[in-house]
Design a protein around this motif. Structure first.
Motif, PDB file in Angstrom:
ATOM      1  N   ARG A 541       0.857  -1.192   0.000  1.00  0.00           N
ATOM      2  CA  ARG A 541       0.000   0.000   0.000  1.00  0.00           C
ATOM      3  C   ARG A 541       0.885   1.230   0.000  1.00  0.00           C
ATOM      4  NH1 ARG A 541      -2.159  -3.335   4.276  1.00  0.00           N
ATOM      5  NH2 ARG A 541      -4.363  -3.831   3.923  1.00  0.00           N
ATOM      6  N   THR A 542       0.395   2.320  -0.627  1.00  0.00           N
ATOM      7  CA  THR A 542       1.213   3.540  -0.608  1.00  0.00           C
ATOM      8  C   THR A 542       1.050   4.229   0.745  1.00  0.00           C
ATOM      9  OG1 THR A 542      -0.606   4.788  -1.553  1.00  0.00           O
ATOM     10  CG2 THR A 542       1.004   3.898  -3.083  1.00  0.00           C
ATOM     11  N   ASP A 543      -0.137   4.105   1.313  1.00  0.00           N
ATOM     12  CA  ASP A 543      -0.385   4.723   2.618  1.00  0.00           C
ATOM     13  C   ASP A 543      -1.274   3.755   3.395  1.00  0.00           C
ATOM     14  OD1 ASP A 543      -1.355   6.157   4.775  1.00  0.00           O
ATOM     15  OD2 ASP A 543      -1.366   8.070   3.669  1.00  0.00           O
ATOM     16  N   ARG A 546      -4.371   5.193   5.365  1.00  0.00           N
ATOM     17  CA  ARG A 546      -5.410   5.704   4.479  1.00  0.00           C
ATOM     18  C   ARG A 546      -6.174   4.541   3.822  1.00  0.00           C
ATOM     19  NH1 ARG A 546      -3.494  10.424   0.525  1.00  0.00           N
ATOM     20  NH2 ARG A 546      -5.357  11.721   0.527  1.00  0.00           N
ATOM     21  N   SER A 547      -5.402   3.499   3.418  1.00  0.00           N
ATOM     22  CA  SER A 547      -6.017   2.340   2.769  1.00  0.00           C
ATOM     23  C   SER A 547      -6.993   1.668   3.725  1.00  0.00           C
ATOM     24  CB  SER A 547      -4.925   1.365   2.327  1.00  0.00           C
ATOM     25  OG  SER A 547      -5.452   0.079   2.184  1.00  0.00           O
ATOM     26  N   ARG A 548      -6.503   1.494   4.994  1.00  0.00           N
ATOM     27  CA  ARG A 548      -7.368   0.834   5.978  1.00  0.00           C
ATOM     28  C   ARG A 548      -8.616   1.656   6.228  1.00  0.00           C
ATOM     29  NH1 ARG A 548      -3.030  -0.689   9.745  1.00  0.00           N
ATOM     30  NH2 ARG A 548      -2.118  -2.503   8.730  1.00  0.00           N
ATOM     31  N   GLY A 552      -9.564  -0.860   2.650  1.00  0.00           N
ATOM     32  CA  GLY A 552      -8.769  -1.648   1.684  1.00  0.00           C
ATOM     33  C   GLY A 552      -8.094  -2.840   2.357  1.00  0.00           C
ATOM     34  N   THR A 553      -7.833  -3.861   1.574  1.00  0.00           N
ATOM     35  CA  THR A 553      -7.178  -5.063   2.130  1.00  0.00           C
ATOM     36  C   THR A 553      -5.724  -5.163   1.658  1.00  0.00           C
ATOM     37  OG1 THR A 553      -7.815  -6.369   0.206  1.00  0.00           O
ATOM     38  CG2 THR A 553      -9.341  -6.377   2.067  1.00  0.00           C
ATOM     39  N   GLY A 554      -5.382  -4.395   0.632  1.00  0.00           N
ATOM     40  CA  GLY A 554      -4.019  -4.505   0.088  1.00  0.00           C
ATOM     41  C   GLY A 554      -3.889  -5.660  -0.892  1.00  0.00           C
TER      42      GLY A 554
HETATM   43  P1  ADP Z   1      -6.213  -1.625  -1.143  1.00  0.00           P
HETATM   44  O1  ADP Z   1      -7.161  -2.638  -0.693  1.00  0.00           O
HETATM   45  O2  ADP Z   1      -5.362  -1.029  -0.078  1.00  0.00           O
HETATM   46  O3  ADP Z   1      -6.792  -0.621  -2.058  1.00  0.00           O
HETATM   47  P2  ADP Z   1      -4.981  -2.518  -3.530  1.00  0.00           P
HETATM   48  O4  ADP Z   1      -4.125  -3.671  -3.831  1.00  0.00           O
HETATM   49  O5  ADP Z   1      -6.275  -2.414  -4.265  1.00  0.00           O
HETATM   50  O6  ADP Z   1      -5.192  -2.441  -1.975  1.00  0.00           O
HETATM   51  O7  ADP Z   1      -4.149  -1.209  -3.824  1.00  0.00           O
HETATM   52  C1  ADP Z   1      -2.856  -1.120  -3.336  1.00  0.00           C
HETATM   53  C2  ADP Z   1      -2.504   0.326  -3.066  1.00  0.00           C
HETATM   54  O8  ADP Z   1      -2.413   1.044  -4.292  1.00  0.00           O
HETATM   55  C3  ADP Z   1      -3.541   1.077  -2.312  1.00  0.00           C
HETATM   56  O9  ADP Z   1      -3.330   0.923  -0.927  1.00  0.00           O
HETATM   57  C4  ADP Z   1      -3.310   2.476  -2.757  1.00  0.00           C
HETATM   58  O10 ADP Z   1      -2.331   3.071  -1.987  1.00  0.00           O
HETATM   59  C5  ADP Z   1      -2.841   2.357  -4.146  1.00  0.00           C
HETATM   60  N1  ADP Z   1      -3.895   2.571  -5.166  1.00  0.00           N
HETATM   61  C6  ADP Z   1      -4.606   1.620  -5.816  1.00  0.00           C
HETATM   62  N2  ADP Z   1      -5.461   2.182  -6.706  1.00  0.00           N
HETATM   63  C7  ADP Z   1      -5.265   3.515  -6.621  1.00  0.00           C
HETATM   64  C8  ADP Z   1      -5.842   4.640  -7.302  1.00  0.00           C
HETATM   65  N3  ADP Z   1      -6.775   4.482  -8.231  1.00  0.00           N
HETATM   66  N4  ADP Z   1      -5.417   5.890  -6.968  1.00  0.00           N
HETATM   67  C9  ADP Z   1      -4.456   6.034  -6.024  1.00  0.00           C
HETATM   68  N5  ADP Z   1      -3.869   5.020  -5.346  1.00  0.00           N
HETATM   69  C10 ADP Z   1      -4.273   3.771  -5.652  1.00  0.00           C
END
Ligand code: ADP
Length: 590
Positions: A541-543, A546-548, A552-554
């Motif tokens: 995850r980038t953050d 924020r994802s949680r 989001g599950t990652g």
């Molecule tokens: P998550 O369930 O955290 O969204 P993903 O595998 O779908 O996990 O995505 C991995 C990470 O990629 C995310 O945590 C987010 O940081 C980044 N990401 C995915 N899609 C986008 C998007 N459309 N815009 C910005 N960041 C994104």
């Protein structure tokens, strides 16, 4: 040592022996001829002396010495023989060539002494009187037992010599002629003897150069013939053995070459005996360049050298792991066993190197995955456990707390559920891929996008983000509709999650050359460049917070990537921070 040709070994000895024989025969013949000729001359002289003796018997008895001398001179002239009459005292009383009075006493002449003893005297010597070599023959003139005188006939040896010389000349010409014939004949004979041997030598050389197919012609000579037969048999057997060896070597090389593992054989001094293609590629060398060169010079890897030394000094197999940099790190598992010859003597070591970089990488991924899953699951479970305990500890009696805490518990349970749901999706995907159970059918991708937008609608509505379809109405592709819809839903969910309310998300499909693509474009927060290469890894995850926060599950993008791979395609992303992102699923047209 410079070796002589066989012909030049046989011929000179042959020539010497035969020339010696010619010389010996010539010499013997000349000698015999001379003796024979002298005997003939002596017999002739004796006959003349005998004839003369019969004529001087009376004058001697009467001691008419003058008459005797006269007779000598007459008969000597007629018979071209020197005739001398000598008294037993040695006094010369008649001579055909000289005056007897001036001649010295002849009593000491060997032929006279012999004749005086009653025999025929013969002598070949220098005549002081005539100053030339002479042959003398003397016979006694006797009356009863008394010797009255000696009759001597003689001729100069120069006459004998000149007669002999002309014969010698003929013999010499004959000898030279014979010598030439002998020289030529012995050259021919030497060649005849040497030729089959030279042929044998040439054949042996051919055999030595590996030309074993053409047999050697068998000469007539019994000994050399058997030798040729033996050599042909030897060549035949050698050829068969060589062929077997080459076949075996080719088989071994084919086995070695087709091995995935790198194989290195070294001798007891750690010099390379053989190396297969895989090993040559691994160490960036050419297999034909390394034979006999030291291991350390070829591989330059102290860990491998150590294992090689250990293997050479050990009776049991040695195992170990080494790392090489090529330029990326590669992990190699090394199995070392000692090489033994037919007598079970240790002659070196065999090192088999197995590239386990991928295995180690997969192991690390699995370890990290397990750690990540545990960590991801632990957070909601700890939270749920904490709130349940708080509730049980009395908080449930407060209706306000009860509702608030139950809502938190519900949210974390949902999170747990989605993590497990995503994990199950991934593992199902992997299992079905492994078992080849995924079915592909021709589909209109736009229809699949429609239903994905429908599935996502509750989330899009909550976040007030509008999802629009753009592009063609019909884009055909051979896909698994369920999996592709899942992937598009994940991309739409992300686009919505990471965008501000009121923005727009565009989803579309189109055919681009040999592939069809599905794009999901948002105008949201965007992603920093440094995250892009790892974005599709599980739990990346980038953050995190924020994802949680967004639920989001990652695992969403990992599922998208897997779905694309299952279709033989790929997924990529372009993004500008603060402006938005475009995710594209590329699928080959099948
Ligand atoms: P998550 O369930 O955290 O969204 P993903 O595998 O779908 O996990 O995505 C991995 C990470 O990629 C995310 O945590 C987010 O940081 C980044 N990401 C995915 N899609 C986008 C998007 N459309 N815009 C910005 N960041 C994104």
């Amino acid at each position: 040592m410079r070796r002589k040709r066989l012909l030049w070994q046989i011929y000179p000895s042959f020539l010497l022996i035969t020339l010696f024989l010619v010389l010996a025969v010539t010499w013997y013949a000349s000698r015999s001829l001379r003796v024979f000729y002298l005997d003939e001359v002596a017999a002739d002289l004796e006959a003349r002396a005998t004839l003369f003796r019969s004529q001087i018997g009376t004058p001697i008895a009467a001691r008419e010495f003058e008459r005797i001398d006269q007779l000598c001179k007459e008969l000597g002239r007629e018979s071209r023989t020197r005739i001398t009459i000598i008294l037993p005292t040695g006094e010369v009383v008649g001579d055909s060539d000289e005056e007897p009075a001036q001649m010295e006493n002849h009593a000491d002449r060997p032929e006279i002494i012999e004749a005086m003893s009653g025999q025929t005297g013969r002598s070949l010597r220098y005549s002081a009187t005539l100053k030339t070599n002479m042959m003398y023959l003397a016979i006694p003139l006797s009356e009863g037992r008394e010797t009255l005188a000696v009759v001597r006939t003689s001729i100069p040896t120069s006459a004998i010599d000149s007669a002999l010389r002309s014969i010698y000349g003929k013999i010499a010409v004959g000898a030279v002629f014979l010598a030439v014939i002998v020289a030529v004949a012995s050259l021919i004979m030497s060649k005849r003897i040497a030729r089959p041997l030279v042929d044998l030598e040439r054949a042996a050389e051919r055999f030595a150069h590996g030309e074993l197919k053409v047999p050697l012609a068998v000469p007539d000579s019994e000994e050399i013939g058997s030798l040729a037969i033996a050599m042909n048999k030897m060549a035949e057997r050698l050829d068969a053995r060589l062929r077997t060896m080459i076949e075996q070597r080719n088989e071994q090389q084919a086995v070695l070459a087709s091995m995935v593992e790198s194989v290195l054989a070294i001798d007891s001094e750690e010099r390379i005996i053989t190396i297969n293609h895989a090993a040559a590629e691994l160490f960036n060398i050419r297999p034909e360049d390394v034979h006999g060169r030291p291991l350390q010079e070829i591989v330059r890897n102290p860990e491998l050298e150590k294992l090689a030394t250990e293997t050479l000094s050990s009776d049991t197999p040695v195992e170990g792991e080494i790392a090489i940099y090529d330029p990326e790190e590669r992990v190699l598992q090394v199995h070392g066993t000692s090489l033994r010859d037919a007598q079970d003597a240790n002659i070196g070591a065999l090192l088999v190197l197995d590239d386990i970089t991928e295995i180690r990488r997969l192991e690390k991924i699995r370890r990290d995955f397990v750690a990540n899953v545990s960590h991801e699951l632990k957070t909601p479970i700890t939270t749920i456990k904490g709130f349940v305990e708080t509730l049980l500890g009395g908080a449930m009696h407060s209706a306000q707390d009860l509702e608030r805490f139950l809502k938190i518990i519900a949210k974390h349970s949902e999170r747990l559920d989605s993590i497990i749901e995503d994990l199950l999706s991934l593992s199902r995907l992997e299992q079905e891929t492994e078992r080849d159970e995924i079915e592909f059918e021709p589909q209109n991708l736009v229809g699949i996008i429609h239903s994905a937008i429908e599935v996502s609608r509750p989330r899009t509505q909550v976040r007030d983000v509008s999802v629009k379809l753009h592009g063609d109405d019909v884009v055909e592709g051979r896909v698994n509709a369920q999996l592709l819809e899942h992937a598009i839903v994940n991309l739409i969910d992300n686009a919505v999650k990471y965008s501000e309310p009121g923005t727009e998300v565009e989803v579309g499909a189109e055919k681009r050359g040999e592939e069809v693509v599905v794009t999901v474009r948002d105008h949201g927060w965007g992603i920093e460049k440094k995250h892009l290469p790892r974005l599709f890894e599980r739990f990346y995850r980038t953050d995190r917070a924020r994802s949680r926060e967004q639920g989001g599950t990652g695992l969403g993008l990992a599922i998208v990537k897997h779905v694309a791979l299952v279709h033989g395609g790929r997924v990529d992303v372009e993004s500008v921070l603060g402006e938005g992102s475009v995710f594209t699923i590329h699928l080959p047209v099948r």
